[in-house]
Design a protein around this motif. Sequence first.
Motif, PDB file in Angstrom:
ATOM      1  N   GLN A 383      -5.231  -7.643   9.204  1.00 35.78           N
ATOM      2  CA  GLN A 383      -4.840  -8.697   8.276  1.00 35.78           C
ATOM      3  C   GLN A 383      -4.282  -8.090   6.984  1.00 35.78           C
ATOM      4  O   GLN A 383      -4.687  -6.997   6.585  1.00 35.78           O
ATOM      5  CB  GLN A 383      -6.045  -9.584   7.934  1.00 35.78           C
ATOM      6  CG  GLN A 383      -6.639 -10.293   9.132  1.00 35.78           C
ATOM      7  CD  GLN A 383      -5.667 -11.265   9.764  1.00 35.78           C
ATOM      8  OE1 GLN A 383      -4.861 -11.892   9.070  1.00 35.78           O
ATOM      9  NE2 GLN A 383      -5.730 -11.403  11.078  1.00 35.78           N
ATOM     10  N   PRO A 385      -3.696  -7.682   2.831  1.00 38.48           N
ATOM     11  CA  PRO A 385      -4.659  -7.793   1.730  1.00 38.48           C
ATOM     12  C   PRO A 385      -4.724  -9.218   1.188  1.00 38.48           C
ATOM     13  O   PRO A 385      -3.832 -10.034   1.399  1.00 38.48           O
ATOM     14  CB  PRO A 385      -4.111  -6.809   0.684  1.00 38.48           C
ATOM     15  CG  PRO A 385      -3.213  -5.891   1.440  1.00 38.48           C
ATOM     16  CD  PRO A 385      -2.640  -6.686   2.570  1.00 38.48           C
ATOM     17  N   SER A 386      -5.793  -9.502   0.491  1.00 36.87           N
ATOM     18  CA  SER A 386      -5.978 -10.833  -0.084  1.00 36.87           C
ATOM     19  C   SER A 386      -4.889 -11.123  -1.108  1.00 36.87           C
ATOM     20  O   SER A 386      -4.618 -10.307  -1.992  1.00 36.87           O
ATOM     21  CB  SER A 386      -7.357 -10.921  -0.745  1.00 36.87           C
ATOM     22  OG  SER A 386      -7.544 -12.172  -1.355  1.00 36.87           O
ATOM     23  N   GLY A 387      -4.260 -12.290  -0.992  1.00 41.24           N
ATOM     24  CA  GLY A 387      -3.185 -12.676  -1.896  1.00 41.24           C
ATOM     25  C   GLY A 387      -1.815 -12.190  -1.468  1.00 41.24           C
ATOM     26  O   GLY A 387      -0.844 -12.376  -2.213  1.00 41.24           O
ATOM     27  N   TRP A 388      -1.709 -11.572  -0.307  1.00 36.02           N
ATOM     28  CA  TRP A 388      -0.430 -11.061   0.198  1.00 36.02           C
ATOM     29  C   TRP A 388      -0.201 -11.598   1.590  1.00 36.02           C
ATOM     30  O   TRP A 388      -1.122 -12.070   2.274  1.00 36.02           O
ATOM     31  CB  TRP A 388      -0.438  -9.529   0.217  1.00 36.02           C
ATOM     32  CG  TRP A 388      -0.632  -8.897  -1.123  1.00 36.02           C
ATOM     33  CD1 TRP A 388      -1.812  -8.780  -1.810  1.00 36.02           C
ATOM     34  CD2 TRP A 388       0.378  -8.329  -1.968  1.00 36.02           C
ATOM     35  NE1 TRP A 388      -1.607  -8.158  -3.008  1.00 36.02           N
ATOM     36  CE2 TRP A 388      -0.267  -7.863  -3.134  1.00 36.02           C
ATOM     37  CE3 TRP A 388       1.749  -8.146  -1.844  1.00 36.02           C
ATOM     38  CZ2 TRP A 388       0.421  -7.247  -4.163  1.00 36.02           C
ATOM     39  CZ3 TRP A 388       2.433  -7.519  -2.873  1.00 36.02           C
ATOM     40  CH2 TRP A 388       1.779  -7.087  -4.016  1.00 36.02           C
ATOM     41  N   GLU A 389       1.070 -11.499   2.052  1.00 36.87           N
ATOM     42  CA  GLU A 389       1.434 -11.898   3.404  1.00 36.87           C
ATOM     43  C   GLU A 389       2.491 -10.933   3.931  1.00 36.87           C
ATOM     44  O   GLU A 389       3.151 -10.226   3.166  1.00 36.87           O
ATOM     45  CB  GLU A 389       1.960 -13.334   3.421  1.00 36.87           C
ATOM     46  CG  GLU A 389       3.201 -13.567   2.584  1.00 36.87           C
ATOM     47  CD  GLU A 389       3.644 -15.015   2.570  1.00 36.87           C
ATOM     48  OE1 GLU A 389       2.994 -15.816   3.258  1.00 36.87           O
ATOM     49  OE2 GLU A 389       4.638 -15.336   1.893  1.00 36.87           O
ATOM     50  N   ARG A 492       3.815 -10.672  -2.073  1.00 34.13           N
ATOM     51  CA  ARG A 492       2.792 -11.489  -2.721  1.00 34.13           C
ATOM     52  C   ARG A 492       2.941 -12.946  -2.294  1.00 34.13           C
ATOM     53  O   ARG A 492       4.031 -13.484  -2.250  1.00 34.13           O
ATOM     54  CB  ARG A 492       2.890 -11.360  -4.233  1.00 34.13           C
ATOM     55  CG  ARG A 492       1.693 -11.958  -4.961  1.00 34.13           C
ATOM     56  CD  ARG A 492       1.756 -11.678  -6.434  1.00 34.13           C
ATOM     57  NE  ARG A 492       1.575 -10.275  -6.722  1.00 34.13           N
ATOM     58  CZ  ARG A 492       0.389  -9.668  -6.803  1.00 34.13           C
ATOM     59  NH1 ARG A 492      -0.709 -10.374  -6.602  1.00 34.13           N
ATOM     60  NH2 ARG A 492       0.304  -8.389  -7.078  1.00 34.13           N
ATOM     61  N   LYS A 493       1.834 -13.541  -1.972  1.00 37.06           N
ATOM     62  CA  LYS A 493       1.822 -14.897  -1.430  1.00 37.06           C
ATOM     63  C   LYS A 493       1.715 -15.905  -2.567  1.00 37.06           C
ATOM     64  O   LYS A 493       0.975 -15.701  -3.535  1.00 37.06           O
ATOM     65  CB  LYS A 493       0.647 -15.050  -0.471  1.00 37.06           C
ATOM     66  CG  LYS A 493       0.534 -16.416   0.174  1.00 37.06           C
ATOM     67  CD  LYS A 493      -0.516 -16.409   1.283  1.00 37.06           C
ATOM     68  CE  LYS A 493      -1.856 -15.962   0.784  1.00 37.06           C
ATOM     69  NZ  LYS A 493      -2.896 -16.051   1.820  1.00 37.06           N
ATOM     70  N   GLN A 495       0.372 -19.005  -4.304  1.00 35.09           N
ATOM     71  CA  GLN A 495      -0.909 -19.692  -4.257  1.00 35.09           C
ATOM     72  C   GLN A 495      -0.868 -20.881  -5.196  1.00 35.09           C
ATOM     73  O   GLN A 495      -0.635 -20.710  -6.401  1.00 35.09           O
ATOM     74  CB  GLN A 495      -2.044 -18.751  -4.669  1.00 35.09           C
ATOM     75  CG  GLN A 495      -2.236 -17.576  -3.718  1.00 35.09           C
ATOM     76  CD  GLN A 495      -3.346 -16.653  -4.167  1.00 35.09           C
ATOM     77  OE1 GLN A 495      -3.863 -16.786  -5.258  1.00 35.09           O
ATOM     78  NE2 GLN A 495      -3.712 -15.714  -3.321  1.00 35.09           N
TER      79      GLN A 495
END
Length: 505
Positions: A383, A385-389, A492-493, A495
């Motif tokens: 997966q 990292p948190s906050g990324w896609e 960066r995703k 949000q």
Amino acid sequence: MDEFTVDAFVNRDDPIPVISFDPQNDLSDEANDSASDSERRRDRLKKHGKNLKENIRNVTGKGSSMQDRILEKLLQQVIPVEDLSASRADAPPSLDYITRPSFSLPTMSANFRRFNARIGVVFVFQAKVIRLLSWHTPTHTLSFLAVYTFICLDPYLLTVLPLAILLLALLIPSFIARHPPPTANTSNSATYGYTGPPLAPPRTVKPVKELSKDFFRNMRDLQNSMEDFSRVHDKILSIITPATNFSNEPLSSTLFLFGFLAIIVMLTASHLLPWRLIFLSIGWTVTGISHPAIQKQMHTVHKQHIVPREQQAKTLLDTWIAQDIILDSAPETREVEIFELQKLSPAGEWESWLFTSSPYDPLSESRIRHERPKGTRFFEDVQPPSGWEWSEKKWALDLWSREWVEERIITGVEVETEGERWVYDIRYTSDFDDGENALAYGMDGERDSQVTPKKGKRKVLPTWEEGSDAESEGRGRRGEWRRRRWVRMVKRKWQPRRSVSEGSR
């Protein structure tokens, strides 16, 4: 109850009435008086108690209806009530004055009635300002403009303005109220003067009576003021928020650019501007356009000339923004890595083990502590990292295996520079009698000088060796682990944020 309250006004400092009742004094008086007066005093005592009960109901709200009490209990179950006793015990003595009562329907009802009885002065002032700016009495408006002109030309007159208001609006009307002029039918009107004792009581400041016409007029004005505030609030937000919250990034960027340039100009040239003439012209302009005739003419001009060209001006602005405002809206990107780890089986075959974030090299902390590697078995389970896609669809094999080995200063490994770019562990056993690796290498690649072989000469080995799949030499001394590096780009995703509500803490 009277329809109107005479001399009703506002007094925010009006204290809450304090009710005291001492039945012992009345009983003592009752014992001392004659029996003929006892019945009359008993009636007076009952009346006193009845008035006391009504006053307590009006002041404290304790006599609220059953519906109010039930609704208050229901709201107490829904709304968390602060533990005031605990907060007062923990708070220092100097902070006792900031404790506030919790929500209560009787308290709110009592406070609203007191507030509505005293808010009339605000509406009176509002009505006078509207009458003044709308040229209801032209002489009053011109007098206001004359005073405003003197203040703009000489700002030091602002210090005189409060004193003038004190004299003209408070002291002189109060003196005239105590010394009223004689009426037209007074015989000695010719000899009347403002000397001698006062002829009328002083003008007092008191709230309007409840359930009077003035009380309901205040409620009407308060209702309309709340509606006006809500409309102005919503209108301002509908204009400012879309242009400043970057929902339309070109427009918000344009405002930011012009605002930044305006700040630079004002920092350098604000002391050169004629501020007195600017404020003077603003005041005269605002007051002038409030005249009914000018308002009617402006409405006609707006309807005939501005409304047809409004869409054209908006189109020109959007075109200029699209051509001259360039936004770098590309999201932030990063490269992430994962290591494919394989283990040599007893049959001599390499088996896929897992994908891990660490290369699990011979001198890694987990290998020294004899811990098993941690990770996932399949690529699909990795997966971002948190906050990324993911910004790429597939993983890419890192063909520069030598670089990442040198960057991490990994020792005791064999690096493939061709083929599948595996990095193998090296097992050194030929020069030592116990069949174990007796050479220890530090992070700088130097050999440990404390390790001495029992037989033969010490063989100096590099920190890592280079090999390929085509070479068969050296495969017999490869360790049980091998790994290779895969990379993939992430961005960066976006949000969504929670809506901002006014009054939230």
